[in-house]
Design a protein around this motif. Structure first.
Motif, mmCIF file in Angstrom:
data_model
loop_
_atom_site.group_PDB
_atom_site.id
_atom_site.type_symbol
_atom_site.label_atom_id
_atom_site.label_comp_id
_atom_site.label_asym_id
_atom_site.label_seq_id
_atom_site.Cartn_x
_atom_site.Cartn_y
_atom_site.Cartn_z
ATOM 1 N N VAL A 190 -6.112 12.130 4.739
ATOM 2 C CA VAL A 190 -4.815 12.807 4.855
ATOM 3 C C VAL A 190 -4.030 12.674 3.561
ATOM 4 O O VAL A 190 -4.068 11.641 2.889
ATOM 5 C CB VAL A 190 -3.994 12.177 6.009
ATOM 6 C CG1 VAL A 190 -2.729 12.989 6.274
ATOM 7 C CG2 VAL A 190 -4.833 12.055 7.263
ATOM 8 N N THR A 191 -3.289 13.723 3.220
ATOM 9 C CA THR A 191 -2.395 13.670 2.066
ATOM 10 C C THR A 191 -1.120 14.426 2.396
ATOM 11 O O THR A 191 -1.138 15.395 3.174
ATOM 12 C CB THR A 191 -3.074 14.270 0.817
ATOM 13 O OG1 THR A 191 -2.279 14.007 -0.337
ATOM 14 C CG2 THR A 191 -3.278 15.769 0.947
ATOM 15 N N GLY A 192 -0.018 13.985 1.840
ATOM 16 C CA GLY A 192 1.233 14.678 2.108
ATOM 17 C C GLY A 192 2.437 13.878 1.673
ATOM 18 O O GLY A 192 2.325 12.918 0.901
ATOM 19 N N VAL A 193 3.595 14.286 2.185
ATOM 20 C CA VAL A 193 4.864 13.636 1.850
ATOM 21 C C VAL A 193 5.579 13.301 3.147
ATOM 22 O O VAL A 193 5.635 14.124 4.076
ATOM 23 C CB VAL A 193 5.750 14.556 0.980
ATOM 24 C CG1 VAL A 193 7.099 13.881 0.708
ATOM 25 C CG2 VAL A 193 5.051 14.901 -0.323
ATOM 26 N N GLY A 194 6.107 12.091 3.223
ATOM 27 C CA GLY A 194 6.872 11.702 4.393
ATOM 28 C C GLY A 194 8.133 10.951 4.009
ATOM 29 O O GLY A 194 8.248 10.431 2.897
ATOM 30 N N VAL A 202 -2.192 -0.849 -4.689
ATOM 31 C CA VAL A 202 -1.459 0.217 -3.979
ATOM 32 C C VAL A 202 -0.345 -0.341 -3.097
ATOM 33 O O VAL A 202 0.793 0.142 -3.148
ATOM 34 C CB VAL A 202 -2.434 1.058 -3.127
ATOM 35 C CG1 VAL A 202 -1.681 2.158 -2.371
ATOM 36 C CG2 VAL A 202 -3.525 1.671 -3.997
ATOM 37 N N LEU A 203 -0.661 -1.338 -2.313
ATOM 38 C CA LEU A 203 0.317 -1.824 -1.343
ATOM 39 C C LEU A 203 1.561 -2.457 -1.976
ATOM 40 O O LEU A 203 2.665 -2.294 -1.431
ATOM 41 C CB LEU A 203 -0.349 -2.806 -0.376
ATOM 42 C CG LEU A 203 -1.510 -2.221 0.446
ATOM 43 C CD1 LEU A 203 -1.945 -3.199 1.521
ATOM 44 C CD2 LEU A 203 -1.146 -0.876 1.044
ATOM 45 N N ILE A 260 8.022 9.624 0.227
ATOM 46 C CA ILE A 260 6.829 9.044 -0.378
ATOM 47 C C ILE A 260 5.676 10.026 -0.282
ATOM 48 O O ILE A 260 5.368 10.546 0.801
ATOM 49 C CB ILE A 260 6.444 7.720 0.324
ATOM 50 C CG1 ILE A 260 7.519 6.654 0.073
ATOM 51 C CG2 ILE A 260 5.077 7.226 -0.150
ATOM 52 C CD1 ILE A 260 7.240 5.332 0.752
ATOM 53 N N GLU A 261 5.067 10.283 -1.425
ATOM 54 C CA GLU A 261 3.822 11.046 -1.429
ATOM 55 C C GLU A 261 2.683 10.057 -1.232
ATOM 56 O O GLU A 261 2.661 8.992 -1.861
ATOM 57 C CB GLU A 261 3.653 11.792 -2.751
ATOM 58 C CG GLU A 261 2.382 12.627 -2.818
ATOM 59 C CD GLU A 261 2.227 13.356 -4.142
ATOM 60 O OE1 GLU A 261 1.169 13.990 -4.342
ATOM 61 O OE2 GLU A 261 3.159 13.265 -4.979
ATOM 62 N N PHE A 262 1.740 10.402 -0.391
ATOM 63 C CA PHE A 262 0.664 9.467 -0.069
ATOM 64 C C PHE A 262 -0.656 10.209 0.170
ATOM 65 O O PHE A 262 -0.677 11.396 0.499
ATOM 66 C CB PHE A 262 1.016 8.656 1.189
ATOM 67 C CG PHE A 262 1.011 9.479 2.456
ATOM 68 C CD1 PHE A 262 -0.128 9.564 3.251
ATOM 69 C CD2 PHE A 262 2.145 10.187 2.837
ATOM 70 C CE1 PHE A 262 -0.136 10.338 4.401
ATOM 71 C CE2 PHE A 262 2.152 10.959 3.989
ATOM 72 C CZ PHE A 262 1.002 11.031 4.773
ATOM 73 N N VAL A 282 -0.007 6.044 -3.388
ATOM 74 C CA VAL A 282 1.385 6.220 -2.969
ATOM 75 C C VAL A 282 2.259 6.416 -4.201
ATOM 76 O O VAL A 282 1.970 5.868 -5.283
ATOM 77 C CB VAL A 282 1.907 5.007 -2.152
ATOM 78 C CG1 VAL A 282 1.213 4.900 -0.816
ATOM 79 C CG2 VAL A 282 1.791 3.725 -2.938
ATOM 80 N N GLU A 283 3.317 7.184 -4.021
ATOM 81 C CA GLU A 283 4.240 7.445 -5.131
ATOM 82 C C GLU A 283 5.569 7.925 -4.552
ATOM 83 O O GLU A 283 5.583 8.741 -3.641
ATOM 84 C CB GLU A 283 3.641 8.491 -6.070
ATOM 85 C CG GLU A 283 4.439 8.751 -7.313
ATOM 86 C CD GLU A 283 3.745 9.760 -8.222
ATOM 87 O OE1 GLU A 283 3.058 9.307 -9.180
ATOM 88 O OE2 GLU A 283 3.844 10.976 -7.968
#
Length: 218
Positions: free
Chosen positions: A104-108, A176-177, A190-192, A215-216
């Motif tokens: 999965v990829t996206g922004v939340g 990453v974490l 956050i883009e992940f 993550v960004e």
């Protein structure tokens, strides 16, 4: 006299036989130091190094897999509309396991921060966590198996294959974490990108629990 001569001939024949056997099958073999060092170097090169492997895999394939990942907003909408279709439409299974994986990829938008997780709202109208990013100690094979980029049949043994999971989890925990925990404040976008393992659709899809490998802050 003849008997003694026969005895000596027999002993000589046995000695010759032993010498021939030792020549054909020596108890030890003397090699030069250069040859020994070369053999040792070849053995070391043949030994699987999960750190080296994951470093190359991470840069060459894993991060690039974001381009083929499922869009998080589309996935959340599908889960809300008909969770029973997610397996067939989006999931990938490994072997005979009843579980399936999603990349999965996206922004939340951050709506909750717990000790070992960060909750993201994906849809604009939601104030509830629709995707949860794992931020604690990692176990299992979610990222290794989630992307479909690695095949156990391409490795000499299962120990090498399992060591990839261990190193991927360690790499995510180290690289990453910490970033995720630093940027995870309420309201931050956050883009992940990451992988999820779904074993029970009733509990694992809403919210969807994701192990992030990228993550960004937006």
């Amino acid at each position: 006299m003849i008997s003694r001569q026969k005895i000596w001939i027999s002993r000589f024949a046995v000695a010759i036989g032993i010498l021939v056997l030792l020549y054909l099958f020596p108890l030890f073999r003397v090699v030069s130091l250069d040859d020994a060092n070369e053999a040792s170097a070849k053995a070391s090169a043949a030994k699987f190094d999960p750190i080296v492997f994951v470093d190359q895999f991470w840069n060459d394939k894993l991060l690039a897999s974001k381009a083929n990942a499922v869009d998080a907003l589309e996935l959340v909408n599908e889960i809300q509309a008909n969770p029973g279709k997610v397996r067939q439409a989006r999931g990938r299974q490994v072997g005979l396991s009843q579980s399936y994986f999603l990349t999965v990829t996206g922004v939340g938008r951050v709506v909750s921060v717990e000790k070992n997780s960060v909750g993201l709202a994906i849809t604009d109208q939601s104030d509830e966590a629709e995707v949860v990013l794992e931020s604690g100690i990692l176990f299992g094979n979610t990222v290794r198996d989630g992307t479909g980029l690695l095949d156990v049949n391409e490795f000499q043994n299962t120990q090498d294959f399992n060591s990839i999971s261990t190193e991927l989890n360690r790499r995510i925990e180290a690289d990453v974490l910490p970033t995720l925990r630093d940027i995870a404040t309420s309201g931050t976008e956050i883009e992940f990108s990451g992988c999820a393992q779904v074993s029970d659709e009733a509990t694992d899809l809403n919210p969807l629990r994701v192990v992030p490998f990228f993550v960004e802050a937006k």
